[in-house]
Design an enzyme around this catalytic site. Structure first.
Site, PDB file in Angstrom:
ATOM      1  N   CYS A   8       3.414  -9.341  -5.020  1.00 10.20           N
ATOM      2  CA  CYS A   8       4.584  -8.454  -4.915  1.00 10.20           C
ATOM      3  C   CYS A   8       5.549  -8.969  -3.849  1.00 10.20           C
ATOM      4  CB  CYS A   8       4.122  -7.032  -4.593  1.00 10.20           C
ATOM      5  SG  CYS A   8       5.477  -5.853  -4.431  1.00 10.20           S
ATOM      6  N   CYS A  25       7.303  -6.306  -1.789  1.00  2.51           N
ATOM      7  CA  CYS A  25       6.447  -5.700  -0.759  1.00  2.51           C
ATOM      8  C   CYS A  25       6.227  -6.665   0.408  1.00  2.51           C
ATOM      9  CB  CYS A  25       5.077  -5.353  -1.327  1.00  2.51           C
ATOM     10  SG  CYS A  25       5.096  -4.582  -2.942  1.00  2.51           S
ATOM     11  N   ASP A  26       5.943  -7.931   0.091  1.00  5.91           N
ATOM     12  CA  ASP A  26       5.425  -8.845   1.118  1.00  5.91           C
ATOM     13  C   ASP A  26       6.372  -9.971   1.516  1.00  5.91           C
ATOM     14  OD1 ASP A  26       3.108  -7.354   1.084  1.00  5.91           O
ATOM     15  OD2 ASP A  26       2.128  -8.612  -0.413  1.00  5.91           O
TER      16      ASP A  26
HETATM   17  P1  FAD Z   1      -1.242   3.275  -8.604  1.00  9.14           P
HETATM   18  O1  FAD Z   1      -1.028   3.190  -7.148  1.00  9.14           O
HETATM   19  O2  FAD Z   1      -1.610   2.033  -9.360  1.00  9.14           O
HETATM   20  O3  FAD Z   1      -2.359   4.389  -8.864  1.00  9.14           O
HETATM   21  C1  FAD Z   1      -2.910   4.551 -10.135  1.00  9.14           C
HETATM   22  C2  FAD Z   1      -3.996   5.598 -10.043  1.00  9.14           C
HETATM   23  O4  FAD Z   1      -4.447   5.915 -11.348  1.00  9.14           O
HETATM   24  C3  FAD Z   1      -5.232   5.168  -9.240  1.00  9.14           C
HETATM   25  O5  FAD Z   1      -5.616   6.211  -8.383  1.00  9.14           O
HETATM   26  C4  FAD Z   1      -6.300   4.967 -10.321  1.00  9.14           C
HETATM   27  O6  FAD Z   1      -7.607   5.234  -9.849  1.00  9.14           O
HETATM   28  C5  FAD Z   1      -5.849   6.012 -11.332  1.00  9.14           C
HETATM   29  N1  FAD Z   1      -6.348   5.821 -12.694  1.00  9.14           N
HETATM   30  C6  FAD Z   1      -6.165   4.750 -13.509  1.00  9.14           C
HETATM   31  N2  FAD Z   1      -6.824   4.947 -14.683  1.00  9.14           N
HETATM   32  C7  FAD Z   1      -7.403   6.167 -14.578  1.00  9.14           C
HETATM   33  C8  FAD Z   1      -8.250   6.933 -15.441  1.00  9.14           C
HETATM   34  N3  FAD Z   1      -8.617   6.472 -16.642  1.00  9.14           N
HETATM   35  N4  FAD Z   1      -8.700   8.133 -15.011  1.00  9.14           N
HETATM   36  C9  FAD Z   1      -8.322   8.609 -13.793  1.00  9.14           C
HETATM   37  N5  FAD Z   1      -7.530   7.942 -12.948  1.00  9.14           N
HETATM   38  C10 FAD Z   1      -7.105   6.730 -13.337  1.00  9.14           C
HETATM   39  N6  FAD Z   1       4.872  -0.778  -2.757  1.00  9.14           N
HETATM   40  C11 FAD Z   1       5.697  -0.474  -1.725  1.00  9.14           C
HETATM   41  O7  FAD Z   1       6.572   0.382  -1.876  1.00  9.14           O
HETATM   42  N7  FAD Z   1       5.547  -1.061  -0.503  1.00  9.14           N
HETATM   43  C12 FAD Z   1       4.575  -1.971  -0.258  1.00  9.14           C
HETATM   44  O8  FAD Z   1       4.487  -2.517   0.841  1.00  9.14           O
HETATM   45  C13 FAD Z   1       3.689  -2.309  -1.330  1.00  9.14           C
HETATM   46  N8  FAD Z   1       2.714  -3.195  -1.133  1.00  9.14           N
HETATM   47  C14 FAD Z   1       1.854  -3.488  -2.170  1.00  9.14           C
HETATM   48  C15 FAD Z   1       0.823  -4.398  -1.946  1.00  9.14           C
HETATM   49  C16 FAD Z   1      -0.069  -4.691  -2.951  1.00  9.14           C
HETATM   50  C17 FAD Z   1      -1.183  -5.670  -2.695  1.00  9.14           C
HETATM   51  C18 FAD Z   1       0.073  -4.069  -4.232  1.00  9.14           C
HETATM   52  C19 FAD Z   1      -0.909  -4.372  -5.345  1.00  9.14           C
HETATM   53  C20 FAD Z   1       1.110  -3.183  -4.473  1.00  9.14           C
HETATM   54  C21 FAD Z   1       2.014  -2.883  -3.444  1.00  9.14           C
HETATM   55  N9  FAD Z   1       3.066  -2.010  -3.630  1.00  9.14           N
HETATM   56  C22 FAD Z   1       3.888  -1.676  -2.586  1.00  9.14           C
HETATM   57  C23 FAD Z   1       3.300  -1.386  -4.939  1.00  9.14           C
HETATM   58  C24 FAD Z   1       2.765   0.054  -4.932  1.00  9.14           C
HETATM   59  O9  FAD Z   1       1.443   0.022  -4.470  1.00  9.14           O
HETATM   60  C25 FAD Z   1       2.826   0.631  -6.335  1.00  9.14           C
HETATM   61  O10 FAD Z   1       4.151   0.582  -6.802  1.00  9.14           O
HETATM   62  C26 FAD Z   1       2.352   2.080  -6.330  1.00  9.14           C
HETATM   63  O11 FAD Z   1       1.050   2.190  -5.811  1.00  9.14           O
HETATM   64  C27 FAD Z   1       2.368   2.660  -7.733  1.00  9.14           C
HETATM   65  O12 FAD Z   1       1.890   3.965  -7.649  1.00  9.14           O
HETATM   66  P2  FAD Z   1       1.261   4.718  -8.917  1.00  9.14           P
HETATM   67  O13 FAD Z   1       0.819   6.028  -8.389  1.00  9.14           O
HETATM   68  O14 FAD Z   1       2.212   4.677 -10.044  1.00  9.14           O
HETATM   69  O15 FAD Z   1       0.028   3.842  -9.379  1.00  9.14           O
END
Ligand code: FAD
Ligand code: NAP
Length: 324
Positions: free
Chosen positions: A136, A139-140
Site C-alpha cells: 500500500c 499508506c507506507d
Molecule cells: P478490513 O479491514 O479488511 O476488515 C474486514 C473484516 O471482515 C475483518 O474483520 C475480517 O475478519 C472480516 N471478515 C471477512 N470475511 C468474513 C466472514 N466470512 N465472516 C465474518 N467476518 C469476515 N489505511 C490507512 O488509511 N492508513 C494506513 O496507514 C494503512 N496501512 C495499511 C497497512 C497494511 C499492511 C494494509 C494491509 C492496509 C493498510 N491500510 C491503511 C488500508 C486499510 O487497512 C483498509 O483500507 C481498511 O482496513 C479497510 O477496512 P474494511 O473494514 O473495509 O476491511
C-alpha cells in the site's frame, strides 16, 4: 447452536464494520458484529498509521482498532467471535450462518468483509513485510521519502502506486513480468512521460533480500522472464501491487460484482441491489481502500440502514392498521 437476532447485522470488524456499528448502536439498533478470522481487519497487521484523522503523533494500527471496538461496544454493539460461512439474502430478515453453527438474523445487513492484497508468495516477502515490503503506497510511501523504491505489477493499481510514489521519491522503478502493461492507456501515458519513473520489463521477483532485524530490505533478486538471467536490484522499498482479492465469495450468485469481485453498489451510496443489504469499505471500493474511507462508508451504510428500517417499520404499521 443459538439464533441471534438484531435490527442491524454487520459482517466484518475492520474500520468499515466498526464505523457502521458505532452509528448503528447510537441509533439504538443494537447491532451485532460478526468479527471473522481477522478481528479488527487489515490495520491489525500493520504498525505505524500516520494518516487517520485525529492523531498528531504516529499511532499503531492494532491499537486504533482496539479503540474502535471499545467505542462500538461502549455504545451498545454486540461483538461475536465467529466467521460467516453462508448467507441467505432473500429477507428481510437476512440470515447468516456462522462457522460455530450459530445463526444470525438481521432486519438489515451491512457487509464489511474487506479485501486482502495479493502477495507474490516468494521468499523474504512476509519476513520483510513492513520492513521494506508493502502492498500500500498510500499508506507506507511516506516512510520511504527520498529513497529509491520499486513497484511490482502492471495493472492500474501498480501504475497509480508508481505515480503516487513520485510525491516521495525521485527514483521509482516499475517492475513488470511482461513487456506491456495491463493498465489503462491514459495511466500508461502518464507513467511513461514521468521523469522520475523507469520501467523494467520482463522481470519477475525471485526473492526479497534483507535483514528484517537490521535495516530491512536491501535488494530484489530478479529473474528475466525471457532469458532466465538473474540480476539484483538495489532498493529499500518495494510495493507489491498485483491486485486485491475482495472477500465476496459468500455473496456469489446473490449480489452483483464488478472489477474482479468487488460488490456493486449504487454510485455514491453503500446500497446494493437488494433493499436492506448494504456494503461498505474495501469490499466495495477498489479505488480508495483507506481506513478513513472504510469508516466513512461504514457510517453511510448505518445511516442508510436506519432509514431502511424506519421505512420497514412504517410499512409494517400500515399493514397492521389495514388488518385491524
Ligand atoms: P478490513 O479491514 O479488511 O476488515 C474486514 C473484516 O471482515 C475483518 O474483520 C475480517 O475478519 C472480516 N471478515 C471477512 N470475511 C468474513 C466472514 N466470512 N465472516 C465474518 N467476518 C469476515 N489505511 C490507512 O488509511 N492508513 C494506513 O496507514 C494503512 N496501512 C495499511 C497497512 C497494511 C499492511 C494494509 C494491509 C492496509 C493498510 N491500510 C491503511 C488500508 C486499510 O487497512 C483498509 O483500507 C481498511 O482496513 C479497510 O477496512 P474494511 O473494514 O473495509 O476491511
Ligand atoms: P490487475 O488489473 O489484475 O493487474 C494485476 C497486475 O499484476 C497485472 O499486470 C499482472 O501481470 C500482475 N501480476 C499478477 N500476479 C503476478 C505475479 N504473481 N507476479 C508478477 N506480476 C503479477 O489488478 P489491479 O491493477 O489491482 O486492478 C484490479 C481492478 O481494479 C481492475 O479492474 C482495474 O481496472 C481496477 N482498478 C481501477 C483503478 C482506476 O480506475 N483508477 C485503479 C486501480 C484498480 P499480467 O499483466 O502479466 O497479468
Amino acid at each position: 447452536m443459538a439464533t441471534h437476532t438484531t435490527r442491524m447485522l454487520i459482517i466484518g470488524s475492520g474500520p468499515a464494520g466498526l464505523g457502521a456499528a458505532i452509528y448503528g448502536a447510537r441509533a439504538m439498533m443494537a447491532p451485532i458484529v460478526v468479527q471473522g478470522l481477522q478481528p479488527g481487519g487489515q490495520l491489525t497487521i500493520t504498525t505505524d498509521v500516520e494518516n487517520y484523522p485525529g492523531f498528531k503523533d504516529v499511532i499503531q494500527g492494532p491499537w486504533l482498532m482496539q479503540e474502535m471496538q471499545a467505542q462500538a461496544e461502549h455504545v451498545g454493539t454486540r461483538m461475536m467471535w465467529d466467521t460467516i460461512v453462508s448467507v441467505d439474502l432473500s429477507g428481510p430478515p437476512f440470515r447468516a450462518v456462522g462457522d460455530s453453527g450459530d445463526i444470525y438474523e438481521g432486519e438489515s445487513l451491512i457487509i464489511a468483509t474487506g479485501a486482502q492484497a495479493k502477495w507474490l508468495g516468494v521468499p523474504g516477502e512476509m519476513e520483510l513485510g513492513g520492513k521494506g515490503v508493502s502492498a500500500c503506497a498510500t499508506c507506507d510511501g511516506f516512510f520511504y521519502r527520498g529513497k529509491k523504491v520499486a513497484v511490482i505489477g502492471g495493472g492500474n493499481t501498480a501504475v497509480e502506486e508508481a505515480l503516487y510514489l513520485t510525491n516521495h521519491s525521485d527514483d521509482v522503478t516499475l517492475i513488470h513480468r511482461r513487456d506491456n502493461l495491463r493498465a489503462e492507456r491514459i495511466l500508461q501515458d502518464r507513467l511513461f512521460a514521468h521523469p522520475k519513473i523507469t520501467v523494467l520489463w520482463n522481470k519477475s521477483i525471485d526473492h526479497f533480500v534483507g535483514d528484517p532485524l537490521a535495516g530491512g530490505l536491501t535488494h530484489l533478486a530478479l529473474r528475466d522472464t525471457v532469458t532466465g538471467e538473474n540480476s539484483d536490484f538495489a532498493t529499500e522499498g518495494a510495493f507489491v501491487a498485483i491486485g486485491h482479492a475482495p472477500a465476496t465469495e459468500l455473496f456469489r450468485d446473490q449480489l452483483e460484482m464488478i472489477d474482479g469481485g468487488y460488490l456493486k453498489v449504487e454510485p455514491g451510496t453503500p446500497k446494493t441491489a437488494i433493499p436492506g443489504v448494504f456494503a461498505c469499505g474495501d469490499v466495495m471500493d477498489h479505488v480508495y481502500r483507506q481506513a478513513v474511507t472504510a469508516a466513512g462508508t461504514g457510517c453511510m451504510a448505518a445511516l442508510d440502514a436506519e432509514r431502511f428500517l424506519a421505512d420497514l417499520d412504517f410499512a409494517k404499521g400500515q399493514t397492521a392498521e389495514v388488518a385491524a
